[in-house]
Design a protein around this motif. Structure first.
Motif: not given
Length: 218
Positions: A51-80
């Motif tokens: 919400p702080a960024d205005g709502g929904w966005w789509s980013s292939a670069a961010f998806a790649r970073a989640v998988r390539a960069d441990p620091d970025v990956r540490a910022r996400v956690r799987a939920v139901t």
């Protein structure tokens, strides 16, 4: 979790949900792998909501970073989906849209390279889910238990037989730097394999690894 619950629990969602900055959630990440007929992944579809960024966005670069960069990956956690819906509501989004609507938020996809199946030898094709991330001893023990793996090594095996089809899954290191889940069915039954792979992948996601692709070997 029993073997039956790994394989036959009702599926309430087909998308993958993550909290962004899980210690103090500021948004959501929603993803889906698009699969070919052989169940190999052809692209990763992804969208975030902050919400702080205005709502929904789509980013292939961010998806790649989640998988390539441990620091970025540490910022996400799987939920139901239920957990994602609660966070969405609490952060002011209201009711989380249904999954078909959420797919409309996918605009910047990660294309995954396709290749002819690599034949590993005799036997059924291996459907391999590759994961980014690591497992410490505690989480490894937990995911092995949840997957109902036998044996004492990392390469424990889970098994199930349904209506004459023998399913087998194995968790192992992939190149010593990541993890993979190998799943087979004999005789081959991809209609039954598709939901099973989804459920097993969900179990592993719940213990901190992030799926990167799905390959068909053989």
């Amino acid at each position: 979790m029993t073997e039956a619950s790994v394989t036959s629990v009702a599926v309430t969602s087909t998308l993958d949900y993550y909290l962004l900055d899980p210690h103090s959630p500021r948004g959501l990440l929603v993803e889906e792998f698009e699969l070919a007929d052989d169940l190999s992944a052809t692209r990763l579809r992804t969208a975030g909501w902050t919400p702080a960024d205005g709502g929904w966005w789509s980013s292939a670069a961010f998806a790649r970073a989640v998988r390539a960069d441990p620091d970025v990956r540490a910022r996400v956690r799987a939920v139901t989906r239920a957990g994602a819906a609660e966070t969405y509501r609490r952060l002011g989004g209201g009711t989380l849209p249904d999954e078909e609507t959420l797919r409309g938020r996918f605009r910047d996809d990660v294309m995954l390279a396709g290749a002819a199946p690599l034949r590993l030898g005799v036997g059924p094709p291996v459907h391999r889910v590759l994961f980014a991330g690591g497992l410490d001893a505690e989480r490894l023990a937990a995911v092995r238990s949840a997957l109902r793996l036998d044996g004492r090594t990392d390469q424990g095996v889970g098994r199930l037989r349904v209506d004459g089809t023998a399913f087998r899954w194995e968790l192992r290191h992939a190149g010593g730097v990541a993890w993979c889940l190998d799943v087979t069915a004999e005789p081959l039954d991809r209609e039954a394999l598709r939901p099973l792979i989804g459920r097993l992948t969900g179990v592993v996601r719940g213990h901190g690894l992030v799926p990167a692709t799905v390959e068909c070997l053989g």
